[in-house]
Design a protein around this motif. Structure first.
Motif, short mmCIF file in Angstrom:
data_model
loop_
_atom_site.label_atom_id
_atom_site.label_comp_id
_atom_site.label_asym_id
_atom_site.label_seq_id
_atom_site.Cartn_x
_atom_site.Cartn_y
_atom_site.Cartn_z
N ALA A 6 21.66 54.80 162.98
CA ALA A 6 20.87 53.94 163.87
C ALA A 6 19.38 54.24 163.73
N ARG A 7 19.03 55.53 163.54
CA ARG A 7 17.62 55.90 163.47
C ARG A 7 16.95 55.44 162.18
N GLN A 59 24.09 58.26 165.14
CA GLN A 59 22.69 58.23 165.58
C GLN A 59 21.77 58.20 164.36
N GLN A 60 22.17 58.96 163.34
CA GLN A 60 21.34 58.97 162.14
C GLN A 60 21.27 57.58 161.50
N PHE A 104 24.82 48.04 166.06
CA PHE A 104 24.90 49.02 167.14
C PHE A 104 24.76 48.40 168.53
N ASN A 135 27.10 60.59 161.02
CA ASN A 135 26.31 60.69 162.24
C ASN A 135 25.78 59.31 162.59
#
Lengths: 320, 294
Positions: B243-244, B240-241, B277, B238
């Motif tokens: 990146a978060r 987004q994960q 990213f 994932n």
């Protein structure tokens, strides 16, 4: 991308509706179903038949001999006058042989299962496990001969003096050890199946906490596989209790109420085997003893199975 | 996909170095952890499963008290690399590891190193929650018991459950079977189980892939809290994960071997997560994070 006449398409406008009833009644299905039911019913019918054939003559026996005298009597001499029908010496004989067999077979069988499931390289396992299973197929008469002609002399030679008198020519220990040898493959193979079925994730989880292989095997895999492991032992016990040829050839024919392994005993199965092939007339009370002893064997195995099911339900760790 | 070209996977970034910087400055410049803060490092790591070359020549360092994310398409070797970090690959009979993996400067594949000691310091959380089929309490107590940890077991269990925010949810049913918990609770229990033995590094192999978004979010929050005390390496599909939660991100890909056609995993680019990213150097990274990949 196939052309429309190659790929079967949905119904086009104007085409008639498709028929949904069967072109011919499918009698074959019903015949097959019937045959399958018949096969499944056969085993139930057999079990019932065995029960009936045991219970019938046993009733005749218990009309003559009281169940109390039979179950709790300590003297077994059915063909000597006056006859005595106390079955306990036979039960003790059977239990003694079974006990020595289990003392030998359970640790070795479980150790073999742990090795095969947790330590062995897949290639080693692919050779060892079938070899082990072949061992389970050795005719018991060959094992009986092995017990009588090899194990007993060996025990007599190696017997340390401080344990008292050495084994008789016929003794419970030799028969027990060879029965143990016979059930090692059963315990090892079925336990290994159960342990291999435990998800790899549980092993990894424990290993990632710093558990050694032995700890993973004993603390995680073993409890999770407990139901299969107990099943393998129960099956082994059933085989040991029911085993006839080895006890007949190696343990002797002396009704002897003792757990002393060096003495000769008479096991329940050996009694049935000898008496059924002997010269006792059918229909006599002596002949009916076979069925009474057989019924008791049947009940003993049944009770043991029920107890083990209870135990497994209580102690096993269910993984999803 | 472009064949694995001969160009360096690490082209100069932003401003060229002048050649007089310290090692720390060079590392910072290239988006790598400061050498003084490196907790683990892979040096020339190659992994084989039988004759299959799974991972090719990975050089990668992990920062202390950071979350490092390993991302990339399926079969790129990121999980394989993760499993090398606490020698879990030892459990696979055909696996063979070449190169070095250091922890505090010591090669964990060294001759004198005991893999069991390695795993006590470098814990792991798996893709599918794998609680033991025991009570919630025993799941946590299992690890501390086997390594013979001192101290009050009730206290150890409570602390681990509080850290993972499970305590209030399970304190009244510690004796219940762990399988009665929801998927997200089971995964937090597995994290608590891992923490209970006081590891130094926690490896997470797609820890949220079997969970719903709410549970995922809770575990992500937990990871950010945990990094104050532990160093975390996470494999995730994932993006987004990654990146978060992560501080740095390593992008892996798989390239076909010219002779056998087997796909061998390799590290493409490693940098601060923000830069991976927003401004990746390698075209393959850019294609992957923007969703143009294969």
């Amino acid at each position: 991308m196939g052309s429309p006449d190659v790929v079967s398409s949905g119904r086009l406008a104007g085409e008639p509706a498709r028929r949904l009833s069967a072109a011919s009644p499918r009698h074959g299905e019903k015949v097959i179903r019937g045959l399958l039911i018949l096969c499944a019913a056969l085993s139930i019918a057999t079990t019932t038949g065995i029960m009936i054939s045991l219970v019938g003559p046993s009733i005749g026996f218990f009309r003559e001999v009281s169940a109390i005298d039979f179950l709790f009597g300590t003297e077994w001499s059915p063909v000597i006058q006056p006859p005595s029908f106390g079955v306990l010496p036979l039960v003790v004989g059977t239990l003694s042989v079974t006990l020595w067999g289990l003392i030998f077979a359970v640790p070795i069988g479980l150790a073999a299962a742990i090795y095969l499931s947790e330590y062995a390289h897949p290639r080693v396992r692919s050779i060892l496990k079938p070899t082990l299973e072949v061992l389970a197929g050795i005719p018991t008469v060959a094992l009986g001969f092995f017990a009588f002609s090899f194990v007993t002399p060996l025990l007599q030679d190696l017997w340390p003096g401080f344990l008292g008198d050495g084994p008789n020519i016929f003794n419970a220990l030799s028969a027990g050890l060879v029965i143990g040898l016979m059930i090692v493959p059963i315990i090892a193979s079925i336990s290994e199946d159960a342990m291999s079925a435990v998800p790899a994730g549980l092993r990894e989880g424990a290993a990632a906490l710093g558990a050694s292989r032995m700890r993973v095997a004993l603390r995680v895999v073993f409890p999770a596989a407990l139901s299969g492991i107990v099943a393998s032992i129960v099956l082994g016990i059933s085989r040991a209790i029911g085993e006839t040829m080895i006890v007949l050839m190696a343990a002797g024919a002396t009704p002897n109420m003792t757990f002393n392994p060096v003495e000769s005993i008479l096991a329940m199965t050996a009694f049935i085997g000898v008496t059924a092939t002997g010269d006792i007339a059918t229909g006599t009370i002596e002949y009916d003893t076979i069925f009474a002893v057989g019924l008791l064997l049947f009940v003993m195995t049944l009770v043991m199975n029920l107890i083990s099911i209870r135990l497994v339900r209580k102690y096993r760790e269910v993984y999803e | 996909m472009e064949p694995a070209s001969t160009t360096s996977t690490r082209a100069p970034v932003i401003e060229p170095l002048t050649g007089v910087e310290t090692a720390a400055e060079r590392a910072r410049h290239r988006g790598l952890p400061d050498p003084a803060d490196v907790v683990m490092e892979c040096l020339g790591l190659n992994v084989f499963y039988g004759s299959f070359h799974a991972v090719h020549d990975v050089n990668l360092s992990f920062g202390r008290n950071e979350i490092t994310a390993l991302i990339g398409p399926s079969g790129c070797g990121k999980s394989t690399v993760l499993r090398c970090l606490n020698r879990m690959n030892d459990l696979i009979p055909s696996a063979r590891v070449e190169g070095e993996v250091t922890y505090d400067g010591i090669d964990i594949y060294g001759r004198a190193v005991d893999p069991i000691e390695v795993r006590r310091r470098i814990g792991m959380v798996f893709q599918k929650p794998n609680p033991f089929p025991k009570s919630i309490y025993d799941n946590i107590a299992y690890g501390p018991k086997i390594i013979g940890m001192d101290g009050d077991m009730d206290h150890i269990v409570e602390r681990a459950l509080r850290v993972t925010a499970l305590w209030d949810e399970v304190k009244d049913r510690l004796d219940d079977n762990a399988y009665g918990l929801s998927g997200g609770q089971q995964q937090r229990l597995c994290i608590a189980r891992c923490i209970a033995v006081s590891p130094d590094v926690i490896l997470m192999d797609e820890p949220c892939s079997a969970l719903d978004p709410v549970s995922t979010s809770r575990i992500e929050d937990l990871m950010v809290e945990l990094k104050e005390r532990y160093s975390i390496v996470i494999v995730t599909h994932n993006m987004q994960q990654a990146a978060r939660v992560s501080d740095r991100t390593a992008f892996f890909t798989a390239s076909p071997d010219e002779t056998t056609g087997n796909r061998t995993g390799m590290l493409v680019e490693y940098d601060k997560t923000a830069r991976i990213f927003t401004n990746p150097v390698d075209k393959r990274t850019e294609d992957y994070i923007s969703g143009r990949f294969g």
